[in-house]
Design a protein around this motif. Structure first.
Motif, PDB file in Angstrom:
ATOM      1  N   ASN A 169       0.861  -1.186   0.000  1.00 47.33           N
ATOM      2  CA  ASN A 169       0.000   0.000   0.000  1.00 47.33           C
ATOM      3  C   ASN A 169       0.896   1.234   0.000  1.00 47.33           C
ATOM      4  O   ASN A 169       2.111   1.136   0.175  1.00 47.33           O
ATOM      5  CB  ASN A 169      -0.982  -0.032   1.178  1.00 47.33           C
ATOM      6  CG  ASN A 169      -0.279  -0.078   2.509  1.00 47.33           C
ATOM      7  OD1 ASN A 169       0.712   0.629   2.716  1.00 47.33           O
ATOM      8  ND2 ASN A 169      -0.760  -0.899   3.430  1.00 47.33           N
ATOM      9  N   PRO A 170       0.337   2.413  -0.209  1.00 49.08           N
ATOM     10  CA  PRO A 170       1.162   3.630  -0.331  1.00 49.08           C
ATOM     11  C   PRO A 170       2.098   3.899   0.848  1.00 49.08           C
ATOM     12  O   PRO A 170       3.142   4.521   0.669  1.00 49.08           O
ATOM     13  CB  PRO A 170       0.124   4.742  -0.475  1.00 49.08           C
ATOM     14  CG  PRO A 170      -1.061   4.060  -1.092  1.00 49.08           C
ATOM     15  CD  PRO A 170      -1.078   2.682  -0.499  1.00 49.08           C
ATOM     16  N   THR A 171       1.778   3.406   2.030  1.00 50.86           N
ATOM     17  CA  THR A 171       2.618   3.700   3.202  1.00 50.86           C
ATOM     18  C   THR A 171       3.949   2.945   3.203  1.00 50.86           C
ATOM     19  O   THR A 171       4.883   3.355   3.880  1.00 50.86           O
ATOM     20  CB  THR A 171       1.861   3.391   4.512  1.00 50.86           C
ATOM     21  OG1 THR A 171       1.531   1.996   4.536  1.00 50.86           O
ATOM     22  CG2 THR A 171       0.603   4.227   4.645  1.00 50.86           C
ATOM     23  N   VAL A 172       4.056   1.843   2.455  1.00 50.64           N
ATOM     24  CA  VAL A 172       5.298   1.061   2.475  1.00 50.64           C
ATOM     25  C   VAL A 172       6.101   1.153   1.176  1.00 50.64           C
ATOM     26  O   VAL A 172       7.181   0.591   1.075  1.00 50.64           O
ATOM     27  CB  VAL A 172       5.024  -0.434   2.796  1.00 50.64           C
ATOM     28  CG1 VAL A 172       4.401  -0.588   4.162  1.00 50.64           C
ATOM     29  CG2 VAL A 172       4.208  -1.090   1.724  1.00 50.64           C
ATOM     30  N   ARG A 173       5.599   1.880   0.202  1.00 51.33           N
ATOM     31  CA  ARG A 173       6.271   1.918  -1.104  1.00 51.33           C
ATOM     32  C   ARG A 173       7.684   2.489  -1.044  1.00 51.33           C
ATOM     33  O   ARG A 173       8.599   1.972  -1.679  1.00 51.33           O
ATOM     34  CB  ARG A 173       5.425   2.691  -2.111  1.00 51.33           C
ATOM     35  CG  ARG A 173       4.199   1.906  -2.505  1.00 51.33           C
ATOM     36  CD  ARG A 173       3.422   2.562  -3.583  1.00 51.33           C
ATOM     37  NE  ARG A 173       2.198   1.779  -3.771  1.00 51.33           N
ATOM     38  CZ  ARG A 173       1.045   2.278  -4.114  1.00 51.33           C
ATOM     39  NH1 ARG A 173       0.922   3.570  -4.350  1.00 51.33           N
ATOM     40  NH2 ARG A 173      -0.004   1.502  -4.264  1.00 51.33           N
ATOM     41  N   ALA A 174       7.873   3.554  -0.294  1.00 53.35           N
ATOM     42  CA  ALA A 174       9.218   4.139  -0.179  1.00 53.35           C
ATOM     43  C   ALA A 174      10.175   3.150   0.489  1.00 53.35           C
ATOM     44  O   ALA A 174      11.343   3.023   0.084  1.00 53.35           O
ATOM     45  CB  ALA A 174       9.167   5.445   0.596  1.00 53.35           C
ATOM     46  N   GLU A 175       9.681   2.442   1.480  1.00 51.72           N
ATOM     47  CA  GLU A 175      10.492   1.436   2.175  1.00 51.72           C
ATOM     48  C   GLU A 175      10.888   0.309   1.212  1.00 51.72           C
ATOM     49  O   GLU A 175      12.050  -0.113   1.178  1.00 51.72           O
ATOM     50  CB  GLU A 175       9.658   0.872   3.337  1.00 51.72           C
ATOM     51  CG  GLU A 175      10.387  -0.069   4.239  1.00 51.72           C
ATOM     52  CD  GLU A 175       9.495  -0.503   5.400  1.00 51.72           C
ATOM     53  OE1 GLU A 175       9.668  -1.658   5.824  1.00 51.72           O
ATOM     54  OE2 GLU A 175       8.649   0.289   5.860  1.00 51.72           O
ATOM     55  N   VAL A 176       9.959  -0.147   0.409  1.00 49.49           N
ATOM     56  CA  VAL A 176      10.230  -1.205  -0.568  1.00 49.49           C
ATOM     57  C   VAL A 176      11.245  -0.718  -1.605  1.00 49.49           C
ATOM     58  O   VAL A 176      12.187  -1.432  -1.956  1.00 49.49           O
ATOM     59  CB  VAL A 176       8.929  -1.677  -1.254  1.00 49.49           C
ATOM     60  CG1 VAL A 176       9.245  -2.577  -2.456  1.00 49.49           C
ATOM     61  CG2 VAL A 176       8.036  -2.406  -0.258  1.00 49.49           C
TER      62      VAL A 176
END
Length: 164
Positions: free
Chosen positions: A94-101
């Motif tokens: 989801n949008p909250t983990v995209r930067a982390e991925v």
């Protein structure tokens, strides 16, 4: 032990079936198989990886040489080679983990090739071990699908030895 074979074959209907059938009839397992056009028109190159001991490898190579459409068989396992596979992996994101991925995939020189509402598809190329490591790092996010090409490989060019 894992072995990598490079097999040059005539580009004819049924050749892939005969090669795969050879493995099947003898009870040998193909770990991965990639096929594509070779450098010469009318020929294809198969890269086959298999697990087995030296006796199994010797038997497979002898049997491959007997097939009519097989031109050349090389065991390139111990040769200096360039070896790659393509990995596409769709994960829940989801949008909250995209930067982390994205931070996880960057060191692998992988790239995000698709973003959906709740998922991402990542593309990576490298050897099997590198791609396996990336999969394990992405596993906690939830893997939805994986597609891998299998290994394709070429023996590295030999540099001329210069005497000084």
């Amino acid at each position: 032990m894992r072995h990598t074979l490079s097999v040059l074959v005539n580009d004819q209907p049924g050749v892939l079936t005969r090669v795969a059938g050879l493995f099947s009839r003898r009870g040998f397992n193909i770990d991965s198989l990639t096929v594509g056009p070779a450098e010469e028109q009318g020929l294809s190159r198969m890269t086959i990886t298999m697990l087995g001991d030296e006796a199994t490898l010797e038997q497979v190579m002898k049997q491959l040489h007997k097939l009519i459409d097989v031109i050349k068989v090389q065991d390139i396992t111990n040769e200096p080679m360039v070896e790659r596979e393509l990995l596409l992996i769709k994960i829940a994101a989801n949008p909250t983990v995209r930067a982390e991925v994205t931070g996880i995939v960057e060191p692998f020189r992988a790239s995000v090739v698709d973003v959906g509402r709740n998922s991402m598809i990542i593309q990576a190329t490298g050897n099997r071990e590198k791609n396996d490591a990336l999969i394990e790092l992405l596993r906690p996010y939830g893997i939805k699908e994986i597609a891998r090409t299998g290994t394709t490989a070429l023996v590295r060019s030999q540099l001329a030895k210069i005497k000084v």
